[in-house]
Design an enzyme around this catalytic site. Structure first.
Site, PDB file in Angstrom:
ATOM      1  N   LYS A   1      22.949   6.798   1.328  1.00 29.30           N
ATOM      2  CA  LYS A   1      21.765   6.204   1.968  1.00 29.30           C
ATOM      3  C   LYS A   1      21.805   6.543   3.447  1.00 29.30           C
ATOM      4  O   LYS A   1      22.885   6.766   4.005  1.00 29.30           O
ATOM      5  CB  LYS A   1      21.777   4.683   1.787  1.00 29.30           C
ATOM      6  CG  LYS A   1      20.438   4.022   2.015  1.00 29.30           C
ATOM      7  CD  LYS A   1      19.523   4.090   0.793  1.00 29.30           C
ATOM      8  CE  LYS A   1      18.133   3.581   1.095  1.00 29.30           C
ATOM      9  NZ  LYS A   1      17.309   3.465  -0.123  1.00 29.30           N
TER      10      LYS A   1
ATOM     11  N   ASP B   1      12.258   5.753   1.971  1.00 34.37           N
ATOM     12  CA  ASP B   1      12.530   4.317   1.785  1.00 34.37           C
ATOM     13  C   ASP B   1      11.570   3.614   2.749  1.00 34.37           C
ATOM     14  O   ASP B   1      10.560   4.212   3.161  1.00 34.37           O
ATOM     15  CB  ASP B   1      14.007   3.982   2.077  1.00 34.37           C
ATOM     16  CG  ASP B   1      14.383   2.559   1.658  1.00 34.37           C
ATOM     17  OD1 ASP B   1      14.585   2.334   0.459  1.00 34.37           O
ATOM     18  OD2 ASP B   1      14.463   1.665   2.516  1.00 34.37           O
TER      19      ASP B   1
HETATM   20  P1  NDP Z   1       7.290   0.799   2.639  1.00 34.72           P
HETATM   21  O1  NDP Z   1       7.716   1.092   4.011  1.00 34.72           O
HETATM   22  O2  NDP Z   1       6.308   1.702   1.980  1.00 34.72           O
HETATM   23  O3  NDP Z   1       6.735  -0.699   2.524  1.00 34.72           O
HETATM   24  C1  NDP Z   1       7.538  -1.787   2.854  1.00 34.72           C
HETATM   25  C2  NDP Z   1       6.703  -3.043   2.738  1.00 34.72           C
HETATM   26  O4  NDP Z   1       7.536  -4.176   2.920  1.00 34.72           O
HETATM   27  C3  NDP Z   1       5.631  -3.125   3.807  1.00 34.72           C
HETATM   28  O5  NDP Z   1       4.540  -3.859   3.337  1.00 34.72           O
HETATM   29  C4  NDP Z   1       6.363  -3.860   4.929  1.00 34.72           C
HETATM   30  O6  NDP Z   1       5.510  -4.546   5.834  1.00 34.72           O
HETATM   31  C5  NDP Z   1       7.174  -4.857   4.125  1.00 34.72           C
HETATM   32  N1  NDP Z   1       8.386  -5.207   4.880  1.00 34.72           N
HETATM   33  C6  NDP Z   1       9.334  -4.375   5.378  1.00 34.72           C
HETATM   34  N2  NDP Z   1      10.263  -5.040   6.048  1.00 34.72           N
HETATM   35  C7  NDP Z   1       9.907  -6.338   5.998  1.00 34.72           C
HETATM   36  C8  NDP Z   1      10.463  -7.521   6.501  1.00 34.72           C
HETATM   37  N3  NDP Z   1      11.597  -7.507   7.222  1.00 34.72           N
HETATM   38  N4  NDP Z   1       9.822  -8.704   6.223  1.00 34.72           N
HETATM   39  C9  NDP Z   1       8.668  -8.713   5.504  1.00 34.72           C
HETATM   40  N5  NDP Z   1       8.095  -7.615   5.005  1.00 34.72           N
HETATM   41  C10 NDP Z   1       8.697  -6.444   5.242  1.00 34.72           C
HETATM   42  O7  NDP Z   1       8.645   0.740   1.774  1.00 34.72           O
HETATM   43  P2  NDP Z   1       8.843   0.858   0.213  1.00 34.72           P
HETATM   44  O8  NDP Z   1       7.696   0.247  -0.506  1.00 34.72           O
HETATM   45  O9  NDP Z   1       9.235   2.243  -0.091  1.00 34.72           O
HETATM   46  O10 NDP Z   1      10.144  -0.043   0.017  1.00 34.72           O
HETATM   47  C11 NDP Z   1      10.093  -1.442  -0.267  1.00 34.72           C
HETATM   48  C12 NDP Z   1      11.407  -1.885  -0.864  1.00 34.72           C
HETATM   49  O11 NDP Z   1      11.660  -1.157  -2.079  1.00 34.72           O
HETATM   50  C13 NDP Z   1      12.652  -1.658   0.003  1.00 34.72           C
HETATM   51  O12 NDP Z   1      13.591  -2.683  -0.246  1.00 34.72           O
HETATM   52  C14 NDP Z   1      13.206  -0.338  -0.530  1.00 34.72           C
HETATM   53  O13 NDP Z   1      14.576  -0.196  -0.257  1.00 34.72           O
HETATM   54  C15 NDP Z   1      12.931  -0.527  -2.012  1.00 34.72           C
HETATM   55  N6  NDP Z   1      12.910   0.702  -2.795  1.00 34.72           N
HETATM   56  C16 NDP Z   1      12.041   1.712  -2.501  1.00 34.72           C
HETATM   57  C17 NDP Z   1      12.022   2.852  -3.281  1.00 34.72           C
HETATM   58  C18 NDP Z   1      11.017   3.937  -3.070  1.00 34.72           C
HETATM   59  O14 NDP Z   1      10.950   4.843  -3.922  1.00 34.72           O
HETATM   60  N7  NDP Z   1      10.189   3.908  -2.038  1.00 34.72           N
HETATM   61  C19 NDP Z   1      12.983   3.047  -4.390  1.00 34.72           C
HETATM   62  C20 NDP Z   1      13.803   1.885  -4.663  1.00 34.72           C
HETATM   63  C21 NDP Z   1      13.775   0.783  -3.865  1.00 34.72           C
HETATM   64  P3  NDP Z   1       5.274  -3.911   7.315  1.00 34.72           P
HETATM   65  O15 NDP Z   1       4.349  -2.763   7.098  1.00 34.72           O
HETATM   66  O16 NDP Z   1       4.683  -5.029   8.094  1.00 34.72           O
HETATM   67  O17 NDP Z   1       6.629  -3.492   7.824  1.00 34.72           O
END
Ligand code: NDP
Length: 447
Positions: A128, A168
């Site tokens: 990672k 991510d």
């Molecule tokens: P994105 O950046 O596309 O979206 C993240 C979302 O979560 C946004 O809506 C963001 O809001 C919100 N968010 C992030 N940090 C916080 C926080 N501290 N408190 C509240 N809301 C928060 O990321 P992904 O959708 O790709 O990833 C989301 C999760 O899924 C993560 O945990 C990631 O590790 C996991 N994941 C992702 C994969 C992938 O293929 N993308 C694969 C496996 C797991 P804002 O815009 O306001 O920051």
């Protein structure tokens, strides 16, 4: 040494060696707590020091990322790549750009990734990376300059047969494009060194959708095992990024009604069911806040702050934002409101106390390393397509994804049952993932 004593010793060593990294401690604790019966049955793992080696990354990189903003100011961020374990294949795992990133977050994610990648059945080790860079409010040019600086250092350490990063939080198609372009320029090679690429230059169909779709597939599989289906159920989802958007899309396709989404400022509740076209336009095209949704859909309500989202009554809860976003109190409210299943789209979104509440109240709980493995699974398929220089159809990639998610559910359930923890998919996923990695480490000798 008896298994329980060894587990405690290894955990204490982790605390000592990695002070001030609570997320990493939490991820290790959860896995170690499941492994007692496995060590009892396989004393060779104990003799070969598998646990001691598993919790120590093979390599940890920390580096400076200098870049210039649009006003000409010099800026510096910190970059990380943890190459955690390569027993099953080259290191594989995403890159996170978020101001909260520090070594403990990257280690927790890298550690989870080892067992997640193992569960997919594909040849991928765990890694990672990331940086404490906040893409919010930055121009395209600033993001490009940052990505170029980040990869200028990282390109020395990665490669299509060594370490293959992906996206991510904060890293999507735009950022992967800038990193790929700079890598290609420096190394003078066009290879599958990153996944999540654009479709015209080596990306796989269904990669964008994979994590969200996979989460819903495994949720449907678990419901099926209990004689139920998503069709007609109310679904609460947090986040509004890649995972949340495509979990919403698949849940809606299967007849579920998704009523919430959020970002780090607050959440929306739409009793009519979330309009995904609006969300995609706001988040994917305009990069705006989820709050804007209620200006377009008058029945929907916006609430400032994220924690209240789990107070909305639902049958299915899919936390898809970030780590530790759903705590014990939120879990109790979900149980009280009749929620029957929780699937972790994000990595470790539920605190250990919340997980206990679900397990003690017969709520089906799908842990992230099983439930969100669809993203890395299709990344693995992207690597396979890149190696063969071919591109699959959407239907083929999606069918493979579905097959992998079904197999993960089956293997996790069976492992839980075999080791006396029937119905506990946290234990099942950890055990099934661990055994493959441990056997490979045994076979490869002391490395
Ligand atoms: P994105 O950046 O596309 O979206 C993240 C979302 O979560 C946004 O809506 C963001 O809001 C919100 N968010 C992030 N940090 C916080 C926080 N501290 N408190 C509240 N809301 C928060 O990321 P992904 O959708 O790709 O990833 C989301 C999760 O899924 C993560 O945990 C990631 O590790 C996991 N994941 C992702 C994969 C992938 O293929 N993308 C694969 C496996 C797991 P804002 O815009 O306001 O920051």
């Amino acid at each position: 040494m008896p298994a329980n004593e060894l587990i405690q010793t290894v955990y204490e060593q982790v605390l000592k060696r990695n002070p001030g990294e609570p997320e990493f401690h939490q991820a290790v604790r959860e896995v170690l707590d499941c492994l007692g019966p496995v060590l009892d049955k396989n004393p060779d793992y104990v003799k070969a020091g598998i646990l001691e080696r598993l919790v120590e990354p093979e390599r940890q990189l920390i580096f400076r990322i200098p870049w210039q903003d649009d006003k000409g100011n010099f800026r510096v961020n910190r970059g990380f790549r943890i190459e955690f374990n390569s027993a099953l294949g080259p290191y594989k795992g995403g890159i996170r750009f978020h101001p909260s990133v520090y070594i403990g977050i990257i280690k927790f994610l890298g550690f989870e990734q080892i067992l997640k990648n193992s569960l997919t059945g594909l040849m991928m080790g765990g890694g990672k990376g990331g940086a404490d860079f906040d893409p919010k409010g930055k121009s395209d040019n600033e993001v490009m300059r940052f990505c170029q600086s980040f990869i200028t250092e990282l390109c020395r350490h990665i490669g299509p047969d060594t370490d293959i990063p992906a996206g991510d939080i904060g890293v999507g198609g735009r950022e992967i494009g800038y990193m790929f372009g700079q890598y290609k320029r420096i190394r003078n090679e066009f290879t599958g060194v990153l996944t999540g690429k654009g479709l015209e230059w080596g990306g796989s169909l269904a990669r964008t959708e994979a994590t969200g779709y996979g989460l819903v597939y495994i949720t449907e599989e678990a419901l099926k095992a209990n004689g139920k289906s998503i069709d007609g159920m109310t679904v609460s989802i947090s986040g509004s990024g890649n995972v949340a958007i495509y979990a919403t899309e698949k849940a809606q396709q299967l007849g579920g009604k998704v009523i919430t989404l959020s970002d780090s400022n607050g959440f929306i509740y739409d009793p009519d069911g979330v309009n995904l076209d609006t969300v995609k336009q706001l988040k994917e095209v305009e990069r705006k806040r989820i709050k804007q949704y209620v200006a377009i859909h008058k029945n929907a309500k916006y609430t400032e702050g994220c924690s209240g989202i789990w107070g909305v009554k639902c049958d299915i809860a899919l936390p898809c934002a970030t780590q530790n976003e759903l705590d014990e109190d939120a879990a109790k409210i979900l149980v009280k409101n009749g929620c029957i299943i929780v699937g972790e789209g994000a990595n470790m979104p539920c605190t250990p106390e919340a997980v206990e509440v679900f397990l003690n109240n017969n709520v089906v709980f799908l842990p992230g390393k099983a439930a969100n493995a669809g993203g890395v699974a299709v990344s693995g398929l992207e690597m396979a397509q890149n190696s063969q220089r071919i591109a699959w159809t959407f239907e083929k990639a999606e069918a493979e994804l579905k097959n992998i998610m079904t197999t993960i559910y089956k293997n996790s359930s069976e492992a839980a049952e075999e080791y006396g923890r029937a119905g506990n998919l946290v234990a099942g996923a950890n055990i099934a993932g661990f055994i493959k990695v441990a056997n490979a480490m045994l076979a490869q000798g002391l490395v």
